[in-house]
Design a protein around this motif. Sequence first.
Motif, mmCIF file in Angstrom:
data_model
loop_
_atom_site.group_PDB
_atom_site.id
_atom_site.type_symbol
_atom_site.label_atom_id
_atom_site.label_comp_id
_atom_site.label_asym_id
_atom_site.label_seq_id
_atom_site.Cartn_x
_atom_site.Cartn_y
_atom_site.Cartn_z
ATOM 1 N N GLU A 61 6.016 8.218 16.493
ATOM 2 C CA GLU A 61 6.725 7.225 15.949
ATOM 3 C C GLU A 61 6.248 6.559 14.652
ATOM 4 O O GLU A 61 6.886 6.189 13.768
ATOM 5 N N ALA A 62 4.903 6.594 14.503
ATOM 6 C CA ALA A 62 4.253 6.255 13.102
ATOM 7 C C ALA A 62 4.767 7.106 12.089
ATOM 8 O O ALA A 62 5.062 6.672 10.953
ATOM 9 N N HIS A 63 4.841 8.347 12.260
ATOM 10 C CA HIS A 63 5.325 9.228 11.321
ATOM 11 C C HIS A 63 6.647 8.973 10.923
ATOM 12 O O HIS A 63 6.959 9.065 9.512
ATOM 13 N N LYS A 64 7.479 8.892 12.041
ATOM 14 C CA LYS A 64 8.997 8.623 11.655
ATOM 15 C C LYS A 64 9.061 7.258 10.626
ATOM 16 O O LYS A 64 9.739 7.397 9.826
ATOM 17 N N TRP A 65 8.473 6.381 11.036
ATOM 18 C CA TRP A 65 8.458 5.011 10.454
ATOM 19 C C TRP A 65 7.973 5.068 8.838
ATOM 20 O O TRP A 65 8.448 4.495 8.121
ATOM 21 N N PHE A 66 6.816 5.871 8.719
ATOM 22 C CA PHE A 66 6.186 5.964 7.458
ATOM 23 C C PHE A 66 7.178 6.956 6.551
ATOM 24 O O PHE A 66 7.281 6.938 5.201
ATOM 25 N N ASN A 67 7.875 7.911 7.381
ATOM 26 C CA ASN A 67 8.843 8.702 6.533
ATOM 27 C C ASN A 67 9.858 8.086 6.041
ATOM 28 O O ASN A 67 10.396 8.180 4.837
ATOM 29 N N LEU A 68 10.396 7.060 7.073
ATOM 30 C CA LEU A 68 11.525 6.181 6.541
ATOM 31 C C LEU A 68 11.215 5.308 5.392
ATOM 32 O O LEU A 68 11.815 5.040 4.298
ATOM 33 N N ALA A 69 9.840 4.640 5.469
ATOM 34 C CA ALA A 69 9.336 4.005 4.387
ATOM 35 C C ALA A 69 9.329 4.683 3.075
ATOM 36 O O ALA A 69 9.524 4.168 1.911
ATOM 37 N N ALA A 70 8.818 5.913 3.350
ATOM 38 C CA ALA A 70 8.647 6.908 1.998
ATOM 39 C C ALA A 70 10.031 6.931 1.499
ATOM 40 O O ALA A 70 10.218 7.047 0.149
ATOM 41 N N LEU A 71 10.958 7.532 2.225
ATOM 42 C CA LEU A 71 12.380 7.505 1.765
ATOM 43 C C LEU A 71 13.009 6.240 1.052
ATOM 44 O O LEU A 71 13.885 6.496 0.238
ATOM 45 N N ARG A 72 12.595 5.131 1.312
ATOM 46 C CA ARG A 72 13.075 3.909 0.832
ATOM 47 C C ARG A 72 12.151 3.575 -0.360
ATOM 48 O O ARG A 72 12.115 2.589 -0.745
ATOM 49 N N GLY A 73 11.285 4.477 -1.047
ATOM 50 C CA GLY A 73 10.345 4.254 -1.917
ATOM 51 C C GLY A 73 8.935 3.751 -1.928
ATOM 52 O O GLY A 73 8.402 3.336 -2.973
ATOM 53 N N SER A 74 8.382 3.788 -0.551
ATOM 54 C CA SER A 74 6.884 3.444 -0.427
ATOM 55 C C SER A 74 5.970 4.574 -0.590
ATOM 56 O O SER A 74 5.945 5.332 -0.099
ATOM 57 N N GLU A 75 5.296 4.130 -1.723
ATOM 58 C CA GLU A 75 4.162 5.384 -1.958
ATOM 59 C C GLU A 75 2.982 5.325 -0.799
ATOM 60 O O GLU A 75 2.528 6.089 -0.355
#
Length: 98
Positions: free
Chosen positions: A47-61
């Motif tokens: 779940e953590a990876h999923k949410w970090f992936n979504l954050a990254a896709l939305r521009g979060s370094e």
Amino acid sequence: MGNSIKSAQFLMEARLSRAAYGSADECYDLGMAYCCGDGGMPIDLIEAHKWFNLAALRGSEEGQAMRAEIAEEMTAREIAEAQRAARAMIAATQLRAA
């Protein structure tokens, strides 16, 4: 103790619904919650990876960096599962937004 677990679950459910349509920061915060077991919730690297992936896709370094960091602790199968979950979340939010 039961009330604190129920409270944590309620807070996580509220965060989940906001993050599904929200900002990179909200996705990153959820990734951190799952990564660290925040609020009494169990640690869940998928779940953590999923949410970090979504954050990254939305521009979060930061989301990008944390996704890479926890991926080192995950199997290829777990990473694939997290990626499928992220794609499913993207598809579900696009359908609801349409």
